[in-house]
Design an enzyme around this catalytic site. Structure first.
Site, PDB file in Angstrom:
ATOM      1  N   CYS A  30       0.830  -1.189   0.000  1.00 13.94           N
ATOM      2  CA  CYS A  30       0.000   0.000   0.000  1.00 13.94           C
ATOM      3  C   CYS A  30       0.873   1.249   0.000  1.00 13.94           C
ATOM      4  O   CYS A  30       2.094   1.175  -0.131  1.00 13.94           O
ATOM      5  CB  CYS A  30      -0.905   0.009   1.234  1.00 13.94           C
ATOM      6  SG  CYS A  30      -1.864  -1.501   1.455  1.00 13.94           S
ATOM      7  N   GLU A  82       3.873  -6.921   3.633  1.00 15.20           N
ATOM      8  CA  GLU A  82       3.239  -8.193   3.983  1.00 15.20           C
ATOM      9  C   GLU A  82       4.037  -8.854   5.106  1.00 15.20           C
ATOM     10  O   GLU A  82       5.271  -8.857   5.075  1.00 15.20           O
ATOM     11  CB  GLU A  82       3.207  -9.162   2.786  1.00 15.20           C
ATOM     12  CG  GLU A  82       2.492  -8.646   1.558  1.00 15.20           C
ATOM     13  CD  GLU A  82       0.981  -8.549   1.716  1.00 15.20           C
ATOM     14  OE1 GLU A  82       0.448  -9.108   2.711  1.00 15.20           O
ATOM     15  OE2 GLU A  82       0.332  -7.915   0.873  1.00 15.20           O
TER      16      GLU A  82
END
Length: 600
Positions: A2, A77
């Site tokens: 993101c 992640e």
């Protein structure tokens, strides 16, 4: 993956919602699937979402803890989030989503700042601890994910990309001359916390930072890689088995995704290894993220000197993957150059960046996640230039027979090595009269091979490659994952003896042994090194020549204090006329000039 941005007002004022919102908007390409904001007194957090795990609204950020005292914006992640979730659940924590973001929140509640040691993944996050009135910022061990920051008008500002910080009218108004000169002279960047924008910094890999109303703390290292090439280590067979097991599990973890996953395939050893391992896992475990047939993305060229189609064809024939290919050209480059520079934020050293950019654009039509082979060369002595420090180290230890063996092996297997060394010497002499001013020396290949490899992994090479890959992939809203940088594998490879990395001129020795029977021999035994390259020299001599000549002849170019404009132009003309060999400084200077025009 993101985009994150935020503000912490250090003097006790209120965060500026308009500023933080505008910063987040600059990162919309990183997160086209949603946005969110959080404001509380001096703190403002913003997030642009690229939905990869748990696509529901429960995965939106900023995300808060159960009592709201913690708020986080997170990019990256945590691949072992399922295992951590089970551990935390057993400790009494309860979860409202299936996201790795929520795992970070609960891990911080359970272990505090020591939670970083528990994570296997890539991350950059800012976590607001309302009880402690602190903003806890952290970046992953190898710096796969970016975290930039600056101060302006009594505020600490942070973001995933520099362009978001530039929204503030007082940030990045000029170049950092020292860093720009270092880039021009040595072709390196991202090797220090400084950037090429004056006053803009990056949090170093494997560091955390705490910001409070009392000020900005010093970045603290929480992990380090320890090279131990002098160790005896395991035998060749055992080391190869261990490397393959670790790499297989690293790939397995990086296939965890709720969206389609593909693979970047250059035709080299590293990307071919990742491709082959994914196929094995697809056959044995059937990860849903890959689908019924693995998709690969590659670059090809009409010029056989730069084309790796035959190696890609070999992998396609061996694995049956669905191969997607693109062919970059100079017309596309010049059309894309403005956006490419905007996405990269800083000038880039090679046109190979454009090849990767085109591959990511191709992949963006098919998948949202790609795996690739980044990071193996720096850990395993994969570049020809590493031969010299290895042989030099053997001589210093008076291991003369071993040094002779390596010298003979290097000459036999890498005929270009000695011409490469001679060319580098000539190029270094050119730097002295193409450029003006002084640049701190960056001697990438000084010292022992252990010292060189650690420096390449942590400072002088890999961080820059990761920078380019992050911006190129995110330009098309793609998450790039790098299994060779799983910290377990990194730590294991760092502890191997040097002769299991380079032996008899054979680079990446233990990896080649580990993938015997997995990767076709024609690729496993390759001794050349390409990757996603472009015909830079040919392009600069032919198709790009009119644009480069116009650039080097412009009034703006002649006014720059960084180079001798007349000498650059004369030398470039000599190259075009065949009177001088190509120097990579030509593109670096041209790219820097294009970048500098934002300040005019």
């Amino acid at each position: 993956m993101c985009g994150i941005a935020g503000q912490f007002v250090l003097n006790g004022g209120e965060a500026d919602a308009g500023l933080v919102g505008a910063m987040a908007e600059r990162l919309s390409h990183r997160g086209p699937d949603g946005e969110g904001r959080y404001f509380s007194g001096p703190v403002g957090l913003a997030h642009r979402r690229l939905a990869i795990i748990d696509l529901s609204e429960e995965g939106r950020q900023p995300m808060g803890s159960e009592d709201g005292s913690l708020q986080i914006v997170f990019n990256g992640e945590i691949y072992n989030y399922r295992e951590l979730r089970e551990e935390l659940f057993a400790a009494g924590h309860r979860f409202a989503s299936a996201t790795d973001t929520e795992v970070i929140l609960h891990a911080y509640e359970e272990w505090g700042r020591d939670c970083l040691a528990r994570f296997n993944g890539m991350w950059a996050f800012a976590l607001w601890d309302g009880r402690r009135r602190e903003l806890f910022c952290a970046r992953d061990r190898l710096g796969v994910k970016p975290f930039y920051y600056t101060t302006a008008r009594g505020s600490f500002l942070f973001a995933s990309e520099i362009k978001a910080l530039l929204v503030h009218p007082e940030v990045g108004r000029g170049a950092n001359d020292r860093m720009l000169m270092t880039f021009l002279a040595w072709g390196v960047a991202d090797h220090t916390p400084e950037t090429m924008y004056d006053g803009v910094f990056q949090l170093p890999p494997a560091h955390s930072l705490v910001v409070s109303e009392g000020g900005i703390g010093e970045p603290e290292r929480y992990w380090d890689v320890v090279m131990n090439g002098a160790s005896r280590g395991a035998g060749d067979d055992e080391a190869a088995r261990r490397v393959r097991d670790l790499l297989t599990d690293a790939v397995r973890l990086r296939l965890r995704s709720d969206v389609p996953v593909g693979t970047c395939l250059s035709g080299g050893i590293d990307s071919s290894t990742v491709t082959a391992l994914i196929n094995v896992l697809l056959r044995e475990e059937g990860p849903e993220s890959v689908g019924e047939r693995q998709k690969t993305f590659s670059v090809c060229f009409d010029d056989p000197r730069f084309d790796e189609s035959k190696h890609i064809d070999t992998m396609v024939a061996a694995t049956g993957v669905a191969s997607h290919r693109t062919t970059p050209d100079t017309k596309g480059l010049w059309e894309d150059i403005e956006r490419l520079l905007f996405m990269q934020d800083e000038p880039f050293a090679s046109l190979s960046i454009y090849a990767q950019y085109c591959v990511m654009r191709l992949a963006g039509d098919e998948v949202k996640v790609v795996l690739d082979g980044q990071g193996a060369d720096e850990q395993l002595g994969g570049y020809i230039a590493y031969q010299a420090p290895y042989i030099r180290g053997l001589l210093r230890r008076r291991e003369f027979l071993a040094a002779l063996r390596e010298g003979i092996g290097s000459a036999r297997r890498h005929g270009s090595f000695f011409s490469w060394a001679a060319r580098q010497s000539r190029v270094r002499s050119k730097r002295r009269w193409l450029l003006r001013g002084e640049a701190p020396a960056v001697l990438r290949y000084a010292g022992s091979l252990d010292e060189v490899l650690k420096r390449e992994v942590t400072a002088s090479n890999l961080p820059l490659l990761l920078h380019w890959e992050d911006r190129n992939s995110m330009a098309f809203s793609i998450e790039a994952r790098v299994p060779f940088l799983d910290y377990r594998l990194v730590e294991y490879l760092a502890g191997l003896p040097l002769d299991q990395k380079v032996r008899g001129g054979v680079t990446k020795y233990v990896l080649r042994r580990a993938i015997r029977g997995l990767v076709p021999e024609a690729i496993r035994c390759r001794m050349d090194k390409m990757g996603f390259v472009t015909p830079e020299e040919a392009w600069m001599k032919d198709e790009l020549a009119p644009e480069i000549l116009a650039l080097f002849s412009s009034p703006e170019f002649s006014r720059r204090p960084y180079w001798d404009a007349d000498q650059v132009l004369r030398n470039y003309r000599a190259f075009l006329d065949g009177k001088s060999e190509y120097s990579t400084e030509f593109w670096r200077i041209a790219c820097a000039e294009l970048w500098l025009r934002q300040f005019d």
